[in-house]
Design an enzyme around this catalytic site. Structure first.
Site, PDB file in Angstrom:
ATOM      1  CG  PHE A   1      -1.639  -1.299   1.431  1.00 21.77           C
ATOM      2  CD1 PHE A   1      -2.439  -1.824   0.440  1.00 21.77           C
ATOM      3  CD2 PHE A   1      -1.509  -1.989   2.630  1.00 21.77           C
ATOM      4  CE1 PHE A   1      -3.111  -3.032   0.626  1.00 21.77           C
ATOM      5  CE2 PHE A   1      -2.178  -3.195   2.816  1.00 21.77           C
ATOM      6  CZ  PHE A   1      -2.972  -3.713   1.825  1.00 21.77           C
TER       7      PHE A   1
ATOM      8  N   GLY B   1       5.049  -3.438  11.340  1.00 25.97           N
ATOM      9  CA  GLY B   1       4.122  -3.630  10.223  1.00 25.97           C
ATOM     10  C   GLY B   1       4.874  -3.737   8.916  1.00 25.97           C
TER      11      GLY B   1
ATOM     12  CB  SER C   1       7.617  -0.118   4.183  1.00 27.56           C
ATOM     13  OG  SER C   1       7.189  -1.180   5.024  1.00 27.56           O
TER      14      SER C   1
ATOM     15  N   GLY D   1      -1.939 -10.249   9.475  1.00 26.74           N
ATOM     16  CA  GLY D   1      -2.758  -9.189   8.893  1.00 26.74           C
ATOM     17  C   GLY D   1      -3.420  -8.323   9.941  1.00 26.74           C
TER      18      GLY D   1
ATOM     19  CB  SER E   1       3.456  -4.554  17.499  1.00 30.24           C
ATOM     20  OG  SER E   1       3.697  -3.314  18.059  1.00 30.24           O
TER      21      SER E   1
ATOM     22  CG  ASP F   1       2.426   1.194   7.456  1.00 33.19           C
ATOM     23  OD1 ASP F   1       1.275   1.607   7.682  1.00 33.19           O
ATOM     24  OD2 ASP F   1       2.804   0.815   6.334  1.00 33.19           O
TER      25      ASP F   1
ATOM     26  CG  HIS G   1      -3.423   1.776   9.974  1.00 32.12           C
ATOM     27  ND1 HIS G   1      -2.212   1.656  10.627  1.00 32.12           N
ATOM     28  CD2 HIS G   1      -3.118   2.109   8.701  1.00 32.12           C
ATOM     29  CE1 HIS G   1      -1.230   1.917   9.774  1.00 32.12           C
ATOM     30  NE2 HIS G   1      -1.760   2.189   8.591  1.00 32.12           N
TER      31      HIS G   1
ATOM     32  NE  ARG H   1      -2.696  -3.087  22.170  1.00 39.31           N
ATOM     33  CZ  ARG H   1      -2.948  -4.383  22.233  1.00 39.31           C
ATOM     34  NH1 ARG H   1      -2.808  -5.036  23.368  1.00 39.31           N
ATOM     35  NH2 ARG H   1      -3.338  -5.037  21.163  1.00 39.31           N
TER      36      ARG H   1
ATOM     37  CG  HIS I   1       2.468   4.798   5.592  1.00 39.04           C
ATOM     38  ND1 HIS I   1       1.834   3.781   4.933  1.00 39.04           N
ATOM     39  CD2 HIS I   1       2.687   5.784   4.675  1.00 39.04           C
ATOM     40  CE1 HIS I   1       1.696   4.127   3.650  1.00 39.04           C
ATOM     41  NE2 HIS I   1       2.196   5.329   3.478  1.00 39.04           N
TER      42      HIS I   1
HETATM   43  N1  SAH Z   1       4.561  -1.299   5.956  1.00 40.07           N
HETATM   44  C1  SAH Z   1       3.963  -2.145   4.945  1.00 40.07           C
HETATM   45  C2  SAH Z   1       2.463  -2.328   5.139  1.00 40.07           C
HETATM   46  C3  SAH Z   1       2.053  -2.785   6.506  1.00 40.07           C
HETATM   47  S1  SAH Z   1       0.352  -3.281   6.574  1.00 40.07           S
HETATM   48  C4  SAH Z   1       4.237  -1.551   3.585  1.00 40.07           C
HETATM   49  O1  SAH Z   1       4.193  -0.322   3.433  1.00 40.07           O
HETATM   50  O2  SAH Z   1       4.532  -2.282   2.669  1.00 40.07           O
HETATM   51  C5  SAH Z   1       0.150  -3.514   8.307  1.00 40.07           C
HETATM   52  C6  SAH Z   1       0.823  -4.754   8.866  1.00 40.07           C
HETATM   53  O3  SAH Z   1       0.777  -4.651  10.285  1.00 40.07           O
HETATM   54  C7  SAH Z   1       0.148  -6.089   8.519  1.00 40.07           C
HETATM   55  O4  SAH Z   1       1.062  -6.912   7.830  1.00 40.07           O
HETATM   56  C8  SAH Z   1      -0.230  -6.689   9.870  1.00 40.07           C
HETATM   57  O5  SAH Z   1      -0.011  -8.094   9.972  1.00 40.07           O
HETATM   58  C9  SAH Z   1       0.692  -5.942  10.809  1.00 40.07           C
HETATM   59  N2  SAH Z   1       0.164  -5.881  12.185  1.00 40.07           N
HETATM   60  C10 SAH Z   1      -1.030  -5.403  12.584  1.00 40.07           C
HETATM   61  N3  SAH Z   1      -1.160  -5.514  13.909  1.00 40.07           N
HETATM   62  C11 SAH Z   1       0.002  -6.061  14.372  1.00 40.07           C
HETATM   63  C12 SAH Z   1       0.479  -6.453  15.665  1.00 40.07           C
HETATM   64  N4  SAH Z   1      -0.262  -6.279  16.763  1.00 40.07           N
HETATM   65  N5  SAH Z   1       1.700  -6.994  15.761  1.00 40.07           N
HETATM   66  C13 SAH Z   1       2.464  -7.199  14.656  1.00 40.07           C
HETATM   67  N6  SAH Z   1       2.072  -6.850  13.413  1.00 40.07           N
HETATM   68  C14 SAH Z   1       0.859  -6.286  13.267  1.00 40.07           C
HETATM   69 MG    MG Z   2       0.628   2.015   5.506  1.00 38.05          MG
END
Ligand code: SAH
Ligand code: MG
Length: 202
Positions: free
Chosen positions: A11, A37, A43, A66, A115, A132, A135, A142, A160
């Site tokens: 994205f 993320g 990224s 995800g 995370s 990132d 969301h 957190r 992001h």
């Molecule tokens: N930064 C990437 C897009 C990240 S999309 C890019 O620009 O290409 C958001 C990601 O955050 C997803 O893969 C999802 O699995 C991860 N995510 C969401 N909540 C999370 C958590 N609690 N711990 C670890 N990863 C998490």
């Molecule tokens: Mg993003």
């Protein structure tokens, strides 16, 4: 089903990715870089390419299951990214392929973790943090709470999907990460699209 390469696009628009590369190239303090993320690794490639030229490493944190918005029935769902046997998302294989193809296996360290479980036990000060991850309001809050304290003084914080105007996108990164960071000793130095780049001054 999308191919690996298509899914790895993720994205992040190219101008934001290039800004991320520049921010990573210009880190002003010692230490590793870390992103929360990683998804399919897009990224990670921009930040990792900069880290590689500097002889640093990038920790890429993701549980690879995800975010809420990636699950079945949501806007950003990719059916091809579901592990059919367990019925859960699994982006780790594509992430690994992306990092392999980019020649960054010696630089980008995948950490498969939730995370807010890892953040509190992390100890190494970071030259740069890119947030990132989830969301939603609570996940964003957190991530702010458990990761921003690890940015070294003089270090860089990139966020992001920051949308001050609700008409442009979800508010959580803006309200739960960006605004609190400005209150917590980070100053804005640049913005490209929805990417905000801040420096820790206090
Ligand atoms: N930064 C990437 C897009 C990240 S999309 C890019 O620009 O290409 C958001 C990601 O955050 C997803 O893969 C999802 O699995 C991860 N995510 C969401 N909540 C999370 C958590 N609690 N711990 C670890 N990863 C998490
Ligand atoms: Mg993003």
């Amino acid at each position: 089903m999308k191919s690996f390469a298509e899914a790895a696009r993720g994205f992040m628009p190219p101008d934001e990715g290039e800004a991320l590369f520049r921010a990573a190239s210009e880190v002003a303090v010692d230490g590793p870089l870390l992103e929360v993320g990683s998804y399919c690794g897009k990224s990670s490639v921009y930040i990792g390419a900069a880290a590689q030229t500097m002889g640093r490493v990038l920790f890429a944190i993701d549980h690879h299951r995800g975010s809420e918005e990636n699950q079945a029935g949501w806007e950003h769902h990719e059916p091809g990214l579901v592990d059919q046997e367990i019925g859960k998302m699994d982006t780790l294989p594509i992430f690994r392929r992306t990092i392999h193809d980019a020649g960054l296996e010696g630089t980008v360290i995948a950490v498969v973790a939730d995370s807010p479980t890892l953040g509190p036990v992390w100890t190494t000060p970071l030259a740069m943090l890119f947030i990132d991850g989830g969301h939603g309001e609570e996940p964003a809050r957190r991530d702010f709470e458990c990761w921003t304290p690890h940015v070294a003084i003089g270090g860089t914080l990139c966020i992001h999907d920051v949308f001050p105007d609700p008409a442009d996108g979800g508010q959580a990164p803006y309200e739960q990460i960006y605004l609190p960071a400005l209150e917590a000793g980070f100053d804005e130095v640049d913005q490209v699209g929805s990417l905000r780049i801040l420096k820790r001054t206090a």
